[in-house]
Design a protein around this motif. Structure first.
Motif, mmCIF file in Angstrom:
data_model
loop_
_atom_site.group_PDB
_atom_site.id
_atom_site.type_symbol
_atom_site.label_atom_id
_atom_site.label_comp_id
_atom_site.label_asym_id
_atom_site.label_seq_id
_atom_site.Cartn_x
_atom_site.Cartn_y
_atom_site.Cartn_z
ATOM 1 N N THR A 11 -20.680 -3.600 -14.527
ATOM 2 C CA THR A 11 -19.074 -3.656 -14.771
ATOM 3 C C THR A 11 -18.801 -4.028 -16.104
ATOM 4 O O THR A 11 -17.518 -3.928 -16.173
ATOM 5 C CB THR A 11 -18.418 -4.700 -13.621
ATOM 6 N N GLY A 12 -19.652 -4.536 -17.052
ATOM 7 C CA GLY A 12 -19.237 -4.777 -18.361
ATOM 8 C C GLY A 12 -19.266 -3.559 -18.974
ATOM 9 O O GLY A 12 -19.365 -2.360 -18.622
ATOM 10 N N ASN A 13 -18.780 -3.660 -20.322
ATOM 11 C CA ASN A 13 -18.474 -2.716 -21.431
ATOM 12 C C ASN A 13 -19.824 -1.597 -21.611
ATOM 13 O O ASN A 13 -19.643 -0.576 -21.512
ATOM 14 C CB ASN A 13 -18.081 -3.281 -22.840
ATOM 15 N N LEU A 14 -21.066 -2.337 -21.549
ATOM 16 C CA LEU A 14 -22.121 -1.554 -21.843
ATOM 17 C C LEU A 14 -22.606 -1.124 -20.445
ATOM 18 O O LEU A 14 -23.039 0.055 -20.484
ATOM 19 C CB LEU A 14 -23.161 -2.437 -22.456
ATOM 20 N N GLY A 15 -22.571 -1.788 -19.240
ATOM 21 C CA GLY A 15 -23.058 -1.399 -18.289
ATOM 22 C C GLY A 15 -22.461 -0.393 -17.717
ATOM 23 O O GLY A 15 -23.291 0.549 -17.061
ATOM 24 N N ARG A 34 -20.189 -8.473 -8.321
ATOM 25 C CA ARG A 34 -19.926 -9.830 -7.500
ATOM 26 C C ARG A 34 -19.039 -9.732 -6.383
ATOM 27 O O ARG A 34 -18.405 -8.923 -6.429
ATOM 28 C CB ARG A 34 -19.290 -10.936 -8.571
ATOM 29 N N SER A 35 -19.642 -10.306 -5.310
ATOM 30 C CA SER A 35 -18.829 -10.060 -4.185
ATOM 31 C C SER A 35 -17.258 -10.561 -4.226
ATOM 32 O O SER A 35 -16.533 -9.976 -3.597
ATOM 33 C CB SER A 35 -19.275 -11.297 -2.910
ATOM 34 N N GLU A 36 -16.770 -11.491 -5.238
ATOM 35 C CA GLU A 36 -15.276 -11.765 -5.515
ATOM 36 C C GLU A 36 -14.647 -10.590 -6.266
ATOM 37 O O GLU A 36 -13.430 -10.546 -6.362
ATOM 38 C CB GLU A 36 -15.220 -13.036 -6.279
ATOM 39 N N LYS A 41 -11.237 -2.462 -8.092
ATOM 40 C CA LYS A 41 -12.414 -2.077 -8.775
ATOM 41 C C LYS A 41 -13.705 -1.548 -8.313
ATOM 42 O O LYS A 41 -14.166 -0.651 -8.567
ATOM 43 C CB LYS A 41 -12.922 -3.753 -9.611
ATOM 44 N N ILE A 42 -13.814 -2.003 -6.968
ATOM 45 C CA ILE A 42 -15.015 -1.456 -6.072
ATOM 46 C C ILE A 42 -14.835 -0.009 -5.865
ATOM 47 O O ILE A 42 -15.833 0.862 -6.100
ATOM 48 C CB ILE A 42 -15.246 -2.505 -4.904
ATOM 49 N N VAL A 52 -22.440 0.878 -4.645
ATOM 50 C CA VAL A 52 -22.041 -0.628 -4.971
ATOM 51 C C VAL A 52 -22.648 -1.453 -3.876
ATOM 52 O O VAL A 52 -22.311 -1.332 -2.812
ATOM 53 C CB VAL A 52 -20.372 -0.399 -5.146
ATOM 54 N N TYR A 53 -23.311 -2.433 -4.642
ATOM 55 C CA TYR A 53 -23.980 -3.637 -3.661
ATOM 56 C C TYR A 53 -23.299 -4.934 -4.101
ATOM 57 O O TYR A 53 -23.503 -5.188 -5.304
ATOM 58 C CB TYR A 53 -25.430 -3.567 -4.046
ATOM 59 N N LEU A 54 -22.595 -5.376 -3.235
ATOM 60 C CA LEU A 54 -22.073 -6.969 -3.100
ATOM 61 C C LEU A 54 -22.964 -7.757 -3.186
ATOM 62 O O LEU A 54 -23.982 -7.998 -2.224
ATOM 63 C CB LEU A 54 -20.905 -7.122 -2.545
#
Length: 302
Positions: A11-15, A34-36, A41-42, A52-54
């Motif tokens: 979820t980061g800029n590069l990721g 992250r689960s939170e 967003k998910i 997507v895996y929490l």
């Protein structure tokens, strides 16, 4: 059957860029989130076409489930020691337990293998993780891209447009090493899909000296830039020690002295590249400093 790639820190800029590039290359992509993370967003990540895996705080059992049937794990995790070492170790252990063939760690920096412990805190953590990684039963590939060229006009204030000045330390002919995030992501995606990658790959969108940056900036902006040299490598090293003494920055990823440490490494002869691996993959248009400055001018004068 598609190749399945797991991206941590997706979820980061590069990721996020790497996820997009993998999907463009028709890979199956699984994102560890992250689960939170908010449901909005998910859903936006799922809309990209990724699974997507929490995961709850890098839980070992959940990470093993995330690594199941995966061909390569790409780590884009960013943070302090508990992330770069502790979280990455948990991710690596899960990958090894599930017999994932390959692992790309979250390095994406200058080649720190030539430097010694104590010269750069953030790179020390990566070096420490490497010691653990190289003992693991998995094939690893590190991608060194120098500094992110995207930072040239903001986070890394070397091109001071308002002042019409190029800030540098040391030798004006020494070449800086830059690669932008889009190029790094495109290259990483292809490396993740390549089963024959070596231990290290080195890429560069541009290798350019302060003197040449001045010429490029002058041409792009149509005004004469000048070089500004506060001092040499030794003075910069002294200022880093002073800054660290009065500002520990223990809980900050990029305190002022950390940026100074990175620049100190960038102008060190050990940072020079004997060769680059840009040509390993085709289809990447490498972004130069001129491209970065041209885009910046267009965006700020529109």
């Amino acid at each position: 059957m598609k190749t399945k790639i797991l991206v941590a820190g997706a979820t980061g800029n590069l990721g996020t860029r790497i996820v997009r590039e993998l999907l463009k290359n028709r890979a199956d992509v699984r994102m560890v989130v992250r689960s939170e993370t908010s449901s909005e967003k998910i859903e936006s990540y799922k809309a990209l076409g990724a699974e997507v895996y929490l995961c709850n705080n890098y839980n070992a059992a959940e990470l093993r489930m995330a690594c199941r049937d995966v061909t390569c794990v790409v780590s884009c995790l960013a943070g302090l020691r508990e992330v770069i070492i502790d979280a990455q170790k948990a991710l690596l252990d899960a990958a090894v337990a599930e017999k994932v063939p390959r692992f790309i760690p979250s390095d994406f920096s200058l080649d720190f293998t030539k430097f010694h412990p104590g010269e750069n805190r953030n790179l020390d953590w990566r070096r420490e993780f490497h010691a653990y990684l190289d003992q693991a039963d998995i094939r690893a590939t590190t991608i060194f891209n120098g500094a992110f060229a995207d930072m040239l006009t903001n986070e890394m204030p070397l091109v001071l447009v308002k002042q019409k000045m190029i800030l540098y330390w040391g030798n004006p002919e020494f070449k800086w090493h830059f690669t932008n995030m889009d190029n790094t992501a495109a290259y990483t995606a292809q490396a993740a899909l390549d089963p024959s990658t070596p231990r290290y790959l080195r890429i560069a969108g541009d290798l350019i000296s302060p003197r040449t940056v001045r010429e490029v900036a002058s041409n792009v902006f149509g005004v004469k830039f000048r070089l500004f040299r506060p001092g040499g490598k030794r003075l910069l090293g002294f200022l880093i020690k002073v800054a660290k003494k009065f500002d520990s920055g223990k809980n900050e990823l990029y305190p002022a002295w950390q940026g100074m440490q990175y620049m100190h490494n960038m102008i060190d002869p050990r940072a020079e590249l004997a060769s680059i691996d840009n040509d390993r993959y085709t289809g990447i248009r490498w972004t130069t400093v001129k491209d970065i400055l041209t885009k910046y001018r267009a965006e700020t004068t529109a």
